[in-house]
Design a protein around this motif. Structure first.
Motif, PDB file in Angstrom:
ATOM      1  N   GLN A   1      -6.194  -9.843   0.365  1.00  0.00           N
ATOM      2  CA  GLN A   1      -6.911  -9.008  -0.534  1.00  0.00           C
ATOM      3  C   GLN A   1      -6.343  -8.120  -1.340  1.00  0.00           C
ATOM      4  O   GLN A   1      -5.564  -7.437  -0.686  1.00  0.00           O
ATOM      5  N   SER A   2      -6.227  -8.312  -2.655  1.00  0.00           N
ATOM      6  CA  SER A   2      -5.543  -7.241  -3.342  1.00  0.00           C
ATOM      7  C   SER A   2      -6.905  -6.413  -4.358  1.00  0.00           C
ATOM      8  O   SER A   2      -8.060  -6.997  -4.356  1.00  0.00           O
ATOM      9  N   GLY A   3      -6.374  -5.249  -4.908  1.00  0.00           N
ATOM     10  CA  GLY A   3      -7.507  -4.554  -5.571  1.00  0.00           C
ATOM     11  C   GLY A   3      -7.832  -5.336  -6.907  1.00  0.00           C
ATOM     12  O   GLY A   3      -7.266  -5.911  -7.367  1.00  0.00           O
ATOM     13  N   SER A   4      -9.078  -4.907  -7.343  1.00  0.00           N
ATOM     14  CA  SER A   4      -9.584  -5.538  -8.283  1.00  0.00           C
ATOM     15  C   SER A   4      -9.068  -4.990  -9.744  1.00  0.00           C
ATOM     16  O   SER A   4      -8.704  -3.921  -9.806  1.00  0.00           O
TER      17      SER A   4
ATOM     18  N   THR B   1      -0.742  -8.953  -7.089  1.00  0.00           N
ATOM     19  CA  THR B   1      -1.844  -9.823  -7.642  1.00  0.00           C
ATOM     20  C   THR B   1      -1.522 -11.216  -7.754  1.00  0.00           C
ATOM     21  O   THR B   1      -2.256 -12.141  -7.317  1.00  0.00           O
TER      22      THR B   1
ATOM     23  N   LEU C   1      -4.763  -1.137  -9.163  1.00  0.00           N
ATOM     24  CA  LEU C   1      -5.165  -0.895  -8.001  1.00  0.00           C
ATOM     25  C   LEU C   1      -4.901  -2.126  -7.134  1.00  0.00           C
ATOM     26  O   LEU C   1      -5.104  -2.086  -5.796  1.00  0.00           O
TER      27      LEU C   1
ATOM     28  N   LYS D   1      -4.897  -5.851   1.470  1.00  0.00           N
ATOM     29  CA  LYS D   1      -5.163  -5.791   2.939  1.00  0.00           C
ATOM     30  C   LYS D   1      -4.981  -7.194   3.357  1.00  0.00           C
ATOM     31  O   LYS D   1      -5.172  -8.332   2.170  1.00  0.00           O
TER      32      LYS D   1
ATOM     33  N   ARG E   1      -9.097  -3.161 -13.020  1.00  0.00           N
ATOM     34  CA  ARG E   1     -10.144  -1.796 -13.551  1.00  0.00           C
ATOM     35  C   ARG E   1     -10.162  -1.698 -15.111  1.00  0.00           C
ATOM     36  O   ARG E   1      -9.312  -1.962 -15.741  1.00  0.00           O
TER      37      ARG E   1
ATOM     38  N   ARG F   1       0.711  -1.315  -0.050  1.00  0.00           N
ATOM     39  CA  ARG F   1      -0.053  -0.023   0.079  1.00  0.00           C
ATOM     40  C   ARG F   1       1.018   1.241  -0.012  1.00  0.00           C
ATOM     41  O   ARG F   1       0.297   2.120  -0.651  1.00  0.00           O
TER      42      ARG F   1
ATOM     43  N   THR G   1      -2.821  -0.916  -3.969  1.00  0.00           N
ATOM     44  CA  THR G   1      -3.469   0.088  -3.427  1.00  0.00           C
ATOM     45  C   THR G   1      -4.307  -0.490  -2.547  1.00  0.00           C
ATOM     46  O   THR G   1      -4.545  -0.003  -1.297  1.00  0.00           O
ATOM     47  N   ASP G   2      -5.220  -1.537  -2.804  1.00  0.00           N
ATOM     48  CA  ASP G   2      -6.110  -1.856  -2.055  1.00  0.00           C
ATOM     49  C   ASP G   2      -5.740  -3.308  -1.418  1.00  0.00           C
ATOM     50  O   ASP G   2      -6.617  -4.052  -0.934  1.00  0.00           O
TER      51      ASP G   2
ATOM     52  N   SER H   1       1.183   6.685  -6.790  1.00  0.00           N
ATOM     53  CA  SER H   1       0.004   7.782  -7.012  1.00  0.00           C
ATOM     54  C   SER H   1       0.374   9.286  -6.508  1.00  0.00           C
ATOM     55  O   SER H   1       0.184  10.071  -7.367  1.00  0.00           O
TER      56      SER H   1
END
Length: 620
Positions: free
Chosen positions: A326-329, A300, A411, A417, A331, A145, A414-415, A152
């Protein structure tokens, strides 16, 4: 008598002009862009007499500047290229600082997480060992993150820098247009407005530091400036405005446009040959995007593989392992100019096949075209099929010309967790265990039994029979397979490593575990992820080291380019200054020369006056 007075007067005027011009040169010796000026003289012609032609003195024709259009263009062009390289290098050095080395890096954190399964494998029911795994998982997610957040921030910074520099370029373009008007106004006087031309040239050089321009002079003395392979920026006394417009796909990115009649027309980035704006656009589109994709891909792939392995094991409560991370989906962004109504979907169907790249999907009314933006590769795409680990389903309603930007991993970091906070959710146990047959006569044993892939019979019972010391068969089957030294027996999604040597008739029973499971089979499989080549044929640690190395190569390349282009720009400027610059020693010598000329001219007038007085006295 009048002729002598006229000759002296003309000589004084000429010397006075030369003294004034030399004084102006000395005054502007340190003025940026100033070109040395000099007075141009010519003889005033001759007056015929019976004894031949007598000179009538000197005429002052004009004041010229030491200037070369070629050298001036070279200074502007090379300066723009140097500015572009310097701007990209500055941004890359900031990017390099994001990829920490050693214990502060992502690779170390990932290795630390996977290594912590060693303690869980040693004591599967030890709550403290399980808690260490969760703590290391949180640390890894936090680092992802942090890195994603820093990337970013770099994106936001470069966006703001481009906007600021576009504003500065617009101000310079308007000032150049104003100078064009002043130059055109005095064009009819028949003499060059040297100072105005120097000021305009200096402003063009300053504009080139932001964006490279092509100069085309006009007959009225104005200078037309064009960018991007021919788009008008300044023409006569009219200057258009550059615009830092949001990207048609991703509004966090910025593109360059030019505003005319209230409409912003995009300027192709690959048509810009220099200037800091071009350098930052290149950095944003290539270098920063690559960093986003690489970090996201690692996040990922690691998340996917850990969760896949978790799902193969049994947790401390007896259930199938749930997600640990969990990671970002992925986009999917539509182009702002799309006219269709399609709402496509994007999914990652094979994380280990992912490339560190974004993609563009284009619909021509009949078929889709997929382009990998990192290298420009393009191919026809059949909706619903997998390519580079991605599956794109466009749905209905797409119109010809519609485009979509696929950012599968943008993402992810970024996401990222931790998906659970309960140590008991760690699926350390394998769903099956191996038991050596009670009647065995050989020394064969179970080295390890690791769940490796999802299989319908993964948790099913089975019997491994050894017809001979070098072969095995499953469930009493007639077909036997050779035992390959160093390689496990693969079956039903698990891998069985043997110890010892069987004799004919020996067996190993594969039995489903009875909750609560206490074996360490899946913890060992988790630990094995440390050495799995899951990211583009490399382990995650090696992949991170490769990413750091790639950034280093980009920085080194940018440094070399910046050093070279800066040297070329300095040489061009030095050559121009050799012609146009003011040498104070030379000007001081000229000052003495012109002073003597002025004094000599004054002596001519003094003698003329003396002769005139003598004439008057003689005439009485």
């Amino acid at each position: 008598m009048s002729g002598l007075l006229s000759l002296g007067t003309r000589a004084m005027f000429a010397s006075q002009a030369q003294l004034n011009t030399t004084a102006a040169n000395i005054s502007n010796a340190n003025t940026p862009g100033y070109s040395r000026q000099s007075v141009q003289l010519e003889t005033a012609g001759g007056q015929y007499s019976g004894a031949g032609f007598f000179g009538k003195g000197v005429n002052l024709t004009t004041v010229s500047r030491a200037h070369s259009d070629f050298l001036s263009t070279e200074v502007a062009t090379t300066g723009a290229a140097a500015s572009s390289d310097a701007a990209r290098l500055e941004q890359l050095q900031r990017l390099e600082n994001v990829f920490k080395l050693g214990e502060a890096g992502l690779g170390f954190a990932a290795g630390k997480l996977l290594n912590s399964f060693t303690d869980v494998a040693s004591a599967p029911n030890d709550a403290s060992a399980r808690q260490v795994v969760l703590s290391n998982t949180e640390e890894l997610a936090s680092r992802f993150r942090t890195v994603a957040g820093q990337l970013s921030s770099l994106q936001a910074g470069v966006t703001q820098d481009i906007k600021t520099q576009v504003s500065a370029a617009n101000e310079l373009a308007q000032r150049i247009a104003d100078l064009n008007q002043q130059v055109a106004r005095v064009k009819g006087l028949g003499h060059q407005p040297n100072d105005l031309l120097d000021q305009r040239e200096q402003l063009i050089n300053e504009l080139g530091k932001y964006i490279s321009v092509t100069q085309i002079p006009a007959d009225d003395g104005t200078m037309g400036l064009f960018i991007g392979g021919g788009q008008r920026l300044v023409l006569g006394n009219n200057a258009l405005q550059l615009a830092a417009a949001p990207d048609a796909f991703d509004s966090s990115m910025v593109t360059l446009g030019i505003k005319e009649a209230g409409v912003v027309r995009p300027v192709p980035e690959n048509s810009l040959s220099g200037g800091s704006i071009a350098g930052m656009l290149r950095y944003q589109r290539n270098d920063l995007a690559a960093a986003f994709s690489e970090v996201g891909r690692m996040a990922t792939v690691l998340t996917t593989r850990i969760n896949e392995q978790q799902a193969l094991g049994v947790d401390q409560l007896g259930g199938t392992g749930g997600p640990l991370l969990q990671s970002g989906s992925p986009r999917l962004l539509p182009n702002a100019n799309n006219t269709g109504s399609a709402s496509p979907a994007l999914s990652i169907t094979d994380a280990t096949a992912l490339q560190a790249s974004d993609y563009e999907m284009r619909y021509d009314g009949a078929s889709w075209q997929m382009t990998r933006l990192s290298d420009g590769s393009s191919w026809p795409y059949t909706p619903g099929t997998e390519r580079d680990g991605l599956t794109f389903v466009p749905g209905a309603g797409a119109a010809a010309g519609d485009r979509f930007l696929l950012q599968p991993t943008r993402l992810a970091g970024t996401d990222m967790k931790v998906a659970t906070t309960d140590p008991r959710d760690i699926a350390a146990a394998s769903p099956v265990v191996g038991v050596v047959g009670t009647g065995n006569r050989g020394t064969v044993g179970v080295g390890s039994l690791l769940p490796k892939e999802a299989h319908a019979s993964l948790g099913a019972a089975a019997t491994i029979t050894f017809p001979s010391a070098t072969t095995w068969s499953a469930d009493g089957g007639l077909t036997s397979q050779a035992i390959v030294p160093g390689q496990p027996i693969r079956m039903n999604g698990w891998e069985l490593s043997l110890t010892g040597t069987p004799v004919a008739g020996d067996t190993i029973q594969i039995r489903p575990v009875v909750p609560p499971a206490t074996n360490n089979g899946n913890a060992l499989a988790m630990l094995a992820l440390r050495d799995e080549e899951m990211v583009a044929g490399a382990t995650l640690t090696d992949a991170y080291a490769s990413a750091v190395g790639e950034i280093g190569v980009r920085v080194q390349g940018a440094e070399a380019a910046a050093t070279m282009s800066s040297s070329i720009a300095e040489d061009a400027l030095a050559t121009r200054n050799n012609l146009s610059g003011v040498n104070l020693d030379e000007e001081a010598a000229r000052l003495i020369q012109f002073q003597q000329s002025y004094q000599a001219a004054a002596k001519v007038l003094q003698i003329a006056q003396s002769v005139f007085d003598t004439l008057l006295q003689t005439a009485g």
